[in-house]
Design an enzyme around this catalytic site. Sequence first.
Site, PDB file in Angstrom:
ATOM      1  N   HIS A 125       4.153  -8.289   3.001  1.00  0.00           N
ATOM      2  CA  HIS A 125       3.719  -8.315   1.597  1.00  0.00           C
ATOM      3  C   HIS A 125       4.806  -8.876   0.691  1.00  0.00           C
ATOM      4  O   HIS A 125       4.825  -8.614  -0.517  1.00  0.00           O
ATOM      5  CB  HIS A 125       3.298  -6.907   1.151  1.00  0.00           C
ATOM      6  CG  HIS A 125       2.069  -6.448   1.852  1.00  0.00           C
ATOM      7  ND1 HIS A 125       1.624  -5.147   1.838  1.00  0.00           N
ATOM      8  CD2 HIS A 125       1.178  -7.113   2.631  1.00  0.00           C
ATOM      9  CE1 HIS A 125       0.507  -5.039   2.549  1.00  0.00           C
ATOM     10  NE2 HIS A 125       0.231  -6.216   3.057  1.00  0.00           N
ATOM     11  N   CYS A 133       7.594 -19.824 -10.044  1.00  0.00           N
ATOM     12  CA  CYS A 133       6.763 -20.215 -11.199  1.00  0.00           C
ATOM     13  C   CYS A 133       5.346 -20.494 -10.696  1.00  0.00           C
ATOM     14  O   CYS A 133       5.150 -21.273  -9.754  1.00  0.00           O
ATOM     15  CB  CYS A 133       7.327 -21.493 -11.847  1.00  0.00           C
ATOM     16  SG  CYS A 133       6.228 -22.139 -13.140  1.00  0.00           S
TER      17      CYS A 133
HETATM   18  N1  APR Z   1       7.430  10.559   5.921  1.00  0.00           N
HETATM   19  C1  APR Z   1       6.311  10.208   6.591  1.00  0.00           C
HETATM   20  N2  APR Z   1       5.176   9.776   5.974  1.00  0.00           N
HETATM   21  C2  APR Z   1       5.190   9.724   4.623  1.00  0.00           C
HETATM   22  C3  APR Z   1       6.322  10.075   3.854  1.00  0.00           C
HETATM   23  C4  APR Z   1       7.473  10.524   4.560  1.00  0.00           C
HETATM   24  N3  APR Z   1       8.602  10.889   3.936  1.00  0.00           N
HETATM   25  N4  APR Z   1       6.006   9.921   2.532  1.00  0.00           N
HETATM   26  C5  APR Z   1       4.728   9.469   2.494  1.00  0.00           C
HETATM   27  N5  APR Z   1       4.243   9.360   3.739  1.00  0.00           N
HETATM   28  C6  APR Z   1       2.936   8.855   4.147  1.00  0.00           C
HETATM   29  C7  APR Z   1       1.803   9.264   3.250  1.00  0.00           C
HETATM   30  O1  APR Z   1       1.225  10.475   3.728  1.00  0.00           O
HETATM   31  C8  APR Z   1       0.835   8.077   3.380  1.00  0.00           C
HETATM   32  O2  APR Z   1      -0.148   8.315   4.382  1.00  0.00           O
HETATM   33  O3  APR Z   1       3.015   7.451   4.056  1.00  0.00           O
HETATM   34  C9  APR Z   1       1.711   6.908   3.823  1.00  0.00           C
HETATM   35  C10 APR Z   1       1.838   5.842   2.756  1.00  0.00           C
HETATM   36  O4  APR Z   1       0.576   5.231   2.607  1.00  0.00           O
HETATM   37  P1  APR Z   1       0.333   4.260   1.352  1.00  0.00           P
HETATM   38  O5  APR Z   1       0.816   4.913   0.121  1.00  0.00           O
HETATM   39  O6  APR Z   1      -1.105   3.823   1.446  1.00  0.00           O
HETATM   40  O7  APR Z   1       1.291   3.037   1.629  1.00  0.00           O
HETATM   41  P2  APR Z   1       1.043   1.812   2.600  1.00  0.00           P
HETATM   42  O8  APR Z   1       0.280   2.221   3.818  1.00  0.00           O
HETATM   43  O9  APR Z   1       2.341   1.147   2.803  1.00  0.00           O
HETATM   44  O10 APR Z   1       0.114   0.857   1.689  1.00  0.00           O
HETATM   45  C11 APR Z   1      -0.142  -0.442   2.185  1.00  0.00           C
HETATM   46  O11 APR Z   1      -1.164  -1.009   0.075  1.00  0.00           O
HETATM   47  O12 APR Z   1      -1.250  -1.093  -2.194  1.00  0.00           O
HETATM   48  C12 APR Z   1      -0.906  -1.792  -1.078  1.00  0.00           C
HETATM   49  O13 APR Z   1       0.640  -3.540  -1.032  1.00  0.00           O
HETATM   50  C13 APR Z   1       0.558  -2.150  -1.068  1.00  0.00           C
HETATM   51  O14 APR Z   1       1.940  -2.478   0.890  1.00  0.00           O
HETATM   52  C14 APR Z   1       1.058  -1.568   0.252  1.00  0.00           C
HETATM   53  C15 APR Z   1      -0.217  -1.408   1.047  1.00  0.00           C
END
Ligand code: APR
Length: 256
Positions: A125, A133
């Site tokens: 990402h 730009c």
């Molecule tokens: N240890 C383990 N797991 C964790 C921790 C931690 N300390 N903190 C949070 N989590 C878990 C949460 O429970 C959640 O399921 O990490 C996960 C994060 O999920 P998202 O917030 O959906 O993030 P991600 O999967 O990276 O999202 C993917 O979505 O919005 C877009 O571009 C954005 O790259 C991102 C993509």
Amino acid sequence: MIQETLSQKINHIADLIRQTQHTVAFTGAGISTESGIPDFRSPDSGLWRNVDPMTVASIFGFKRDPKAFYDWVAPLTRTTINAAPNPSHIALAEMEQRGHLDGIITQNIDMLHTRAGSKTVFELHGHMREATCINCFKVYDGKPILEKFLEDSKVPTCETCNGVLKPNVILFGEQLPVREFQGAQDAARKCDLMIIIGSSLEVEPAGELPRLAYRTGAKLVIVNLEPTSADKLAEVVIHARAAEILPAIVRQLETN
Ligand code: APR
């Protein structure tokens, strides 16, 4: 299946890594929450709980109102610039240095894996190292552009054509960087073990890569606070903090 204790699960993961030729890590925002950077979908702290990602973080929204994007991303930028790699990032860098990890596929734009010393990182990402730009595609060093925005809250513009500058992060509706995505797909196909850390696996096409690895014969290990849709496919699932689990896996790898 008998219920393994946490230490049995950690030993099991270390054994899987030792037995494996090609291990790849797949990370999401959850690996960076312990560096102070909020994730997107954690129930009470995720960034998407207050804003519609399609308004502030889509390429259509950006072109319509770049100020809304910059105002939304400002606190995240400040936190990211000041963040440091946490024990999870460091553990993965150590695993790579010791030959236990081929590389990392990450959805994160915070650059914490490379700052922790990881060498092979597929940033699906994008990242904040540069800004481009959107009119004449001139590329700028990202840090001074973002720091100036944090000072004057003005949307950064191109010195050549006055077009709007966009950090090289992939917004909803944008193509993933081809080289990064193809490299990540190849790594997912080639690996025998994928360790998935801190991702809800809700966003495609990135979220599909663990299933691609599984379909092409890899075993999956998941370390995530919340359950994910891939838990049922995994050899080992640990619902706990990554910064507690990953260093424990590295310590176990060192014991024998
Ligand atoms: N240890 C383990 N797991 C964790 C921790 C931690 N300390 N903190 C949070 N989590 C878990 C949460 O429970 C959640 O399921 O990490 C996960 C994060 O999920 P998202 O917030 O959906 O993030 P991600 O999967 O990276 O999202 C993917 O979505 O919005 C877009 O571009 C954005 O790259 C991102 C993509």
